[in-house]
Enzyme design. Structure first.
Site, mmCIF file in Angstrom:
data_model
loop_
_atom_site.group_PDB
_atom_site.id
_atom_site.type_symbol
_atom_site.label_atom_id
_atom_site.label_comp_id
_atom_site.label_asym_id
_atom_site.label_seq_id
_atom_site.Cartn_x
_atom_site.Cartn_y
_atom_site.Cartn_z
ATOM 1 N N ASP A 7 1.287 -1.007 0.424
ATOM 2 C CA ASP A 7 -0.107 -0.482 0.000
ATOM 3 C C ASP A 7 1.048 1.418 -0.096
ATOM 4 O O ASP A 7 1.911 1.102 0.482
ATOM 5 C CB ASP A 7 -0.859 -0.002 1.073
ATOM 6 C CG ASP A 7 -2.315 -1.004 1.335
ATOM 7 O OD1 ASP A 7 -2.168 -1.519 -0.555
ATOM 8 O OD2 ASP A 7 -2.127 -1.944 2.456
ATOM 9 N N ASP B 205 -6.900 -1.558 -4.759
ATOM 10 C CA ASP B 205 -7.659 -1.308 -3.973
ATOM 11 C C ASP B 205 -9.296 -0.171 -4.268
ATOM 12 O O ASP B 205 -10.055 -0.162 -3.898
ATOM 13 C CB ASP B 205 -6.840 -0.664 -2.223
ATOM 14 C CG ASP B 205 -6.438 -1.528 -1.710
ATOM 15 O OD1 ASP B 205 -6.589 -3.331 -1.837
ATOM 16 O OD2 ASP B 205 -4.905 -1.121 -1.112
#
Length: 171
Positions: free
Chosen positions: A131, A149
């Site tokens: 991330d 995401d």
């Protein structure tokens, strides 16, 4: 003869639609993996670079699912979430094959599919999801996320919109 022509066009149209939706999923997947390679090459774990007063680029490893759910579960969650991702991807391809003419629905599924596969690849290659997008306000930080995401989230929102519109059309 007219029936077979109609069937042929419909089959051809169906595969063209399927190619479009799989192409969108592939685009999300490629953008996701490309950006993750850039982050892995440019940042060490925990690095953060401020971009604006509300956004940083960071490098975070998520061993769990959304919002780091089960991140500290001891390792079994890697295979659990990988299995769920693979099963979901198979189901989404089946849904795209069954409904290629439903544009908003298929777009939503395509975005989710590309994101799901992107995160499955991370789990298989690294054992975690990379991330790097960190939005914040003051001291409050939204959990860091990635292109996969974002695709999943936008796709989920479009699925909700598609269902709302479908229900309204049914009234």
């Amino acid at each position: 003869m007219a029936t077979s022509k109609k069937f042929g066009k419909s089959g051809s149209s169906k595969s063209q639609g399927m190619a479009l939706w799989l192409g969108i999923a592939l685009l999300v997947l490629v953008l996701d993996q490309f950006t993750k390679v850039l982050v892995l090459g440019a940042f060490q774990l925990g690095d953060s670079t401020p971009i604006t007063s509300f956004f940083n680029l960071v490098r975070v490893h998520n061993h769990g699912a959304a919002f780091s759910f089960l991140a500290g579960a001891g390792g079994w969650q890697r295979w659990f979430f990988t299995g769920i991702g693979v099963a979901a991807a198979i189901f989404m391809v089946w849904m795209l094959r069954a409904h290629p003419g439903q544009k908003l629905f298929s777009l939503a599924i395509s975005l989710i599919l590309g994101g799901a596969i992107g995160n499955v690849i991370d789990r298989l290659l690294h054992g975690y999801v990379v991330d790097f997008l960190d939005f914040y306000w003051g001291d409050w930080h939204f959990p860091a996320f990635n292109v996969a995401d974002a695709g999943i989230s936008v796709g989920a929102a479009l699925l909700i919109l598609d269902e709302i519109l479908r229900v309204r059309r049914g009234r």
